[in-house]
Design a protein around this motif. Sequence first.
Motif, PDB file in Angstrom:
ATOM      1  N   MET A   7       0.830  -1.215   0.000  1.00  0.00           N
ATOM      2  CA  MET A   7       0.000   0.000   0.000  1.00  0.00           C
ATOM      3  C   MET A   7       0.859   1.257   0.000  1.00  0.00           C
ATOM      4  N   ASP A   8       1.928   1.248   0.806  1.00  0.00           N
ATOM      5  CA  ASP A   8       2.793   2.424   0.873  1.00  0.00           C
ATOM      6  C   ASP A   8       3.503   2.672  -0.460  1.00  0.00           C
ATOM      7  N   SER A   9       4.067   1.614  -1.045  1.00  0.00           N
ATOM      8  CA  SER A   9       4.777   1.785  -2.315  1.00  0.00           C
ATOM      9  C   SER A   9       3.823   2.199  -3.427  1.00  0.00           C
ATOM     10  N   LEU A  10       2.603   1.653  -3.412  1.00  0.00           N
ATOM     11  CA  LEU A  10       1.607   2.060  -4.413  1.00  0.00           C
ATOM     12  C   LEU A  10       1.227   3.531  -4.243  1.00  0.00           C
ATOM     13  N   GLY A  11       1.046   3.960  -2.983  1.00  0.00           N
ATOM     14  CA  GLY A  11       0.732   5.359  -2.713  1.00  0.00           C
ATOM     15  C   GLY A  11       1.848   6.288  -3.164  1.00  0.00           C
ATOM     16  N   ILE A  12       3.110   5.881  -2.924  1.00  0.00           N
ATOM     17  CA  ILE A  12       4.256   6.684  -3.362  1.00  0.00           C
ATOM     18  C   ILE A  12       4.293   6.764  -4.889  1.00  0.00           C
TER      19      ILE A  12
END
Length: 373
Positions: A265-270
């Motif tokens: 989720m974090d990498s997708l958001g970034i």
Amino acid sequence: MKKAKCRDEFKNAYRKALQFYLFCFVFLTQMLILSLPSSLECDPESGLWLKVSSMATFNSSNTLSSTFYLSGIPGYEEFHHWISIPFCLLYLVGIMGNCTILHIVRTDPRLHQPMYYFLAMLSLTDMGMSMPTMISLFRVLWSISREIQFSTCVVQMFFIHTFSFTESSVLLAMAFDRYVAICHPLRYATILTPRLIMQIGIAALLRGACAMIPLLARLAFFPFCHSHILSHSYCLHQDVIRLACADTLFNVIYGLLLVVVLWGMDSLGIFVSYVYILHSILKIASREGRLKALNTCASHICVVLILYVPMIGLSIVHRFAKHSSPLIHIFMAHIYLLVPPVLNPIIYSVKTKQIRQGVLYLLLHTKISSTMM
């Protein structure tokens, strides 16, 4: 007047966030220890603590009293004292660099802005991720002791993995900060308020901590009848779980889901943030404007790569290269925990003008003060 009031609000939010970080980790550590099963029960009549003789408690008691043995660098035991020198220098550089960033952000009123508060959070998580390994690493390298108790091992795992997930969340928050600054510059101050920044920091910490408690508390119910020798000079969940002689399917699947969901989720958001950022940058007419906008994101992109590349590499090595050389596992684990805390302050000091000026002022001011005395 309005600007001074805004700075005071950010300063108060910064101080409250630091206090909450300390309180939250003391509380969560106590909760984690209390969640481990105990082999004692209190007799309500006599008030004495009595041993419980059930088989489940017996197994848990054996687990809690287990001793694990940490590993140094196999094949190079006679050089451990020399190997400890570069490790000691790396830890010192990491601690001094991150403490310098925290001091500059706290004392320089020009840096009382959302971007630098997120940078301060990154420095805190960097130290929280690397410092729990420092004592056990030097105990092994200096031949003091290789033993580590199960409860100490669990607490060490809790801090390492929690701060790892927290750092990923902070990087996502920093990407959001860059997105708002470039895509909505006029609304920057109204969107990223001190209250929202504090809420983001608290949510990032709680998300990582609460996700780890069920995983680590379950370890107390596993018997460890295999070798108690760990692959590293500190405790990692994926390293400890392979020594358990019980059904570890829940821990394996849950741990994999945590990695996929939280980091995913974090990498997708970034990634999505930078898609919008690049889309906005390409609309800028002047070449200098585009380069200036890209330069504000360069430090953050480097930090993201420094965290995610060793993190993904370590996960791949543990899951798909179990029979490879132990040196590969040890090398990847130390890169994962030592490189981000060391390089992040250097990157921001070199690439960010305000931080660079703050470091130079701190060094020159200290030097001038010492010569005057």
